[in-house]
Design a protein around this motif. Structure first.
Motif, PDB file in Angstrom:
ATOM      1  N   ALA A  52       0.836  -1.178  -0.190  1.00  0.00           N
ATOM      2  CA  ALA A  52       0.208  -0.035  -0.086  1.00  0.00           C
ATOM      3  C   ALA A  52       0.877   1.295  -0.135  1.00  0.00           C
ATOM      4  O   ALA A  52       0.230   2.485  -0.414  1.00  0.00           O
ATOM      5  CB  ALA A  52      -0.963  -0.061   1.180  1.00  0.00           C
ATOM      6  N   ARG A  53       2.072   1.240   0.389  1.00  0.00           N
ATOM      7  CA  ARG A  53       3.030   2.409   0.321  1.00  0.00           C
ATOM      8  C   ARG A  53       3.458   2.944  -1.046  1.00  0.00           C
ATOM      9  O   ARG A  53       3.895   1.688  -1.838  1.00  0.00           O
ATOM     10  CB  ARG A  53       4.272   2.096   1.098  1.00  0.00           C
ATOM     11  CG  ARG A  53       3.661   1.953   2.818  1.00  0.00           C
ATOM     12  CD  ARG A  53       4.840   2.108   3.554  1.00  0.00           C
ATOM     13  NE  ARG A  53       5.645   3.395   3.544  1.00  0.00           N
ATOM     14  CZ  ARG A  53       6.857   3.712   3.900  1.00  0.00           C
ATOM     15  NH1 ARG A  53       7.606   2.650   4.387  1.00  0.00           N
ATOM     16  NH2 ARG A  53       7.407   4.602   3.770  1.00  0.00           N
ATOM     17  N   ALA A  54       3.526   3.980  -1.406  1.00  0.00           N
ATOM     18  CA  ALA A  54       4.046   4.261  -2.996  1.00  0.00           C
ATOM     19  C   ALA A  54       5.539   4.145  -2.913  1.00  0.00           C
ATOM     20  O   ALA A  54       6.077   3.940  -3.802  1.00  0.00           O
ATOM     21  CB  ALA A  54       3.614   5.617  -3.019  1.00  0.00           C
ATOM     22  N   THR A  55       6.083   4.525  -1.704  1.00  0.00           N
ATOM     23  CA  THR A  55       7.601   4.636  -1.709  1.00  0.00           C
ATOM     24  C   THR A  55       8.234   3.769  -0.507  1.00  0.00           C
ATOM     25  O   THR A  55       8.663   4.101   0.454  1.00  0.00           O
ATOM     26  CB  THR A  55       8.331   5.883  -1.781  1.00  0.00           C
ATOM     27  OG1 THR A  55       7.895   6.531  -0.600  1.00  0.00           O
ATOM     28  CG2 THR A  55       7.879   6.690  -2.899  1.00  0.00           C
ATOM     29  N   PRO A  56       8.195   2.292  -0.701  1.00  0.00           N
ATOM     30  CA  PRO A  56       8.686   1.677   0.534  1.00  0.00           C
ATOM     31  C   PRO A  56      10.027   1.625   0.680  1.00  0.00           C
ATOM     32  O   PRO A  56      10.737   1.948  -0.104  1.00  0.00           O
ATOM     33  CB  PRO A  56       8.135   0.056  -0.032  1.00  0.00           C
ATOM     34  CG  PRO A  56       8.120   0.067  -1.776  1.00  0.00           C
ATOM     35  CD  PRO A  56       7.616   1.402  -1.767  1.00  0.00           C
ATOM     36  N   GLY A  57      10.389   1.479   1.802  1.00  0.00           N
ATOM     37  CA  GLY A  57      11.777   1.797   2.341  1.00  0.00           C
ATOM     38  C   GLY A  57      12.610   0.658   2.082  1.00  0.00           C
ATOM     39  O   GLY A  57      12.206  -0.677   1.510  1.00  0.00           O
ATOM     40  N   ASP A  58      14.025   0.641   2.498  1.00  0.00           N
ATOM     41  CA  ASP A  58      14.997  -0.498   2.041  1.00  0.00           C
ATOM     42  C   ASP A  58      15.394  -1.135   3.626  1.00  0.00           C
ATOM     43  O   ASP A  58      16.768  -1.214   3.180  1.00  0.00           O
ATOM     44  CB  ASP A  58      15.913   0.033   1.151  1.00  0.00           C
ATOM     45  CG  ASP A  58      16.656   1.091   1.721  1.00  0.00           C
ATOM     46  OD1 ASP A  58      16.394   1.819   2.981  1.00  0.00           O
ATOM     47  OD2 ASP A  58      17.563   1.890   1.154  1.00  0.00           O
ATOM     48  N   LEU A  59      14.838  -1.261   4.416  1.00  0.00           N
ATOM     49  CA  LEU A  59      15.385  -1.917   5.714  1.00  0.00           C
ATOM     50  C   LEU A  59      15.916  -3.167   5.373  1.00  0.00           C
ATOM     51  O   LEU A  59      17.103  -3.660   5.975  1.00  0.00           O
ATOM     52  CB  LEU A  59      14.221  -2.062   6.776  1.00  0.00           C
ATOM     53  CG  LEU A  59      14.597  -2.116   8.000  1.00  0.00           C
ATOM     54  CD1 LEU A  59      15.648  -0.935   8.492  1.00  0.00           C
ATOM     55  CD2 LEU A  59      13.427  -2.377   9.208  1.00  0.00           C
ATOM     56  N   ARG A  60      15.156  -4.079   4.627  1.00  0.00           N
ATOM     57  CA  ARG A  60      15.963  -5.402   4.350  1.00  0.00           C
ATOM     58  C   ARG A  60      17.154  -5.252   3.399  1.00  0.00           C
ATOM     59  O   ARG A  60      17.938  -6.218   3.573  1.00  0.00           O
ATOM     60  CB  ARG A  60      14.523  -6.202   3.624  1.00  0.00           C
ATOM     61  CG  ARG A  60      13.697  -6.538   4.654  1.00  0.00           C
ATOM     62  CD  ARG A  60      12.434  -7.179   3.591  1.00  0.00           C
ATOM     63  NE  ARG A  60      11.307  -7.821   4.511  1.00  0.00           N
ATOM     64  CZ  ARG A  60      10.172  -8.099   4.353  1.00  0.00           C
ATOM     65  NH1 ARG A  60       9.904  -8.241   3.069  1.00  0.00           N
ATOM     66  NH2 ARG A  60       9.150  -8.435   4.841  1.00  0.00           N
ATOM     67  N   GLU A  61      17.114  -4.192   2.887  1.00  0.00           N
ATOM     68  CA  GLU A  61      18.477  -4.015   1.937  1.00  0.00           C
ATOM     69  C   GLU A  61      19.509  -3.775   2.823  1.00  0.00           C
ATOM     70  O   GLU A  61      20.854  -3.963   2.633  1.00  0.00           O
ATOM     71  CB  GLU A  61      18.021  -3.152   0.788  1.00  0.00           C
ATOM     72  CG  GLU A  61      19.488  -2.734  -0.082  1.00  0.00           C
ATOM     73  CD  GLU A  61      19.943  -4.073  -1.008  1.00  0.00           C
ATOM     74  OE1 GLU A  61      20.798  -4.105  -1.190  1.00  0.00           O
ATOM     75  OE2 GLU A  61      18.852  -4.751  -0.958  1.00  0.00           O
TER      76      GLU A  61
END
Length: 206
Positions: free
Chosen positions: A114-123
């Motif tokens: 649902a987020r347009a710009t998901p973050g990169d915590l897993r990255e």
């Protein structure tokens, strides 16, 4: 100074409340009204700190990233080598995901459709695992023929899988689950003399 401290406390309360709502309801269902009620602050106070739900989600991810970095930096057995560090930190990550709603919500938000710009915590997590395994290879801790690239795939896939499955069933994040994973993987990664010293159970003082 008191006003500034109060503002910092309010911001922290809003981030935690947002994490609790995002973790329970998901980004799409969560609303600013739900978050302000959960935090016990007015709608005006919320808007003073955060212009939108997306800004709150970004703040939750930022706080989760700080927690992740603290977990990765808390190596209590530095002399035991980089593979042991990797084992210990994965136990620390699982423990954090069980007990820290901000960390858990941060990981959940980074893959929320649902987020347009998901973050990169897993990255960020993948990058830390990659760096740690590269250091293990340089230190001669990996078996001949074992490249860090393949090991990174195995560790990241498993730990992210534990994180995703653990959101519904905490046994996936239990210490024994993580230990059993390492019991299976370490013999394929570590040189024989190093394997004898590695502890799949994680740090005893955790």
């Amino acid at each position: 100074m008191a006003k500034q401290e109060r503002a910092v406390r309010t911001r922290g309360s809003l981030i935690r409340a947002a994490a609790e709502i995002f973790d329970r309801e998901g980004f799409a269902v969560a609303s600013l009204a739900m978050i302000s009620t959960q935090a016990g602050v007015s709608s005006g106070a919320l808007h003073f700190h955060f212009a939108s739900k997306a800004a709150l989600a970004d703040a939750v991810e930022g706080a989760a990233l700080e927690r992740l970095r603290n977990i990765a930096g808390a190596n209590t057995r530095e002399s035991a080598g980089r593979l042991q560090c990797l084992v210990d930190v994965t136990h620390g990550l699982a423990r954090g995901l069980r007990g820290d709603v901000v960390l858990r919500a941060g990981f959940g938000l980074c893959s929320d459709p649902a987020r347009a710009t998901p973050g990169d915590l897993r990255e960020h997590w993948r990058g830390w695992v990659q760096e740690t395994l590269a250091e293990a290879e340089k230190a001669g801790e990996l078996r001949p023929g074992v490249g860090p690239e393949g090991a990174v795939i195995a560790v990241v896939a498993a730990t992210v899988g534990f994180e995703a499955l653990g959101s519904r069933d905490e046994t996936w994040l239990a210490p024994r689950t993580v230990a059993r994973f390492w019991e299976l993987l370490l013999p394929t990664l570590a040189v024989a003399d190093r394997l004898e010293t590695l502890d799949s159970e994680g740090p005893v003082d955790a």
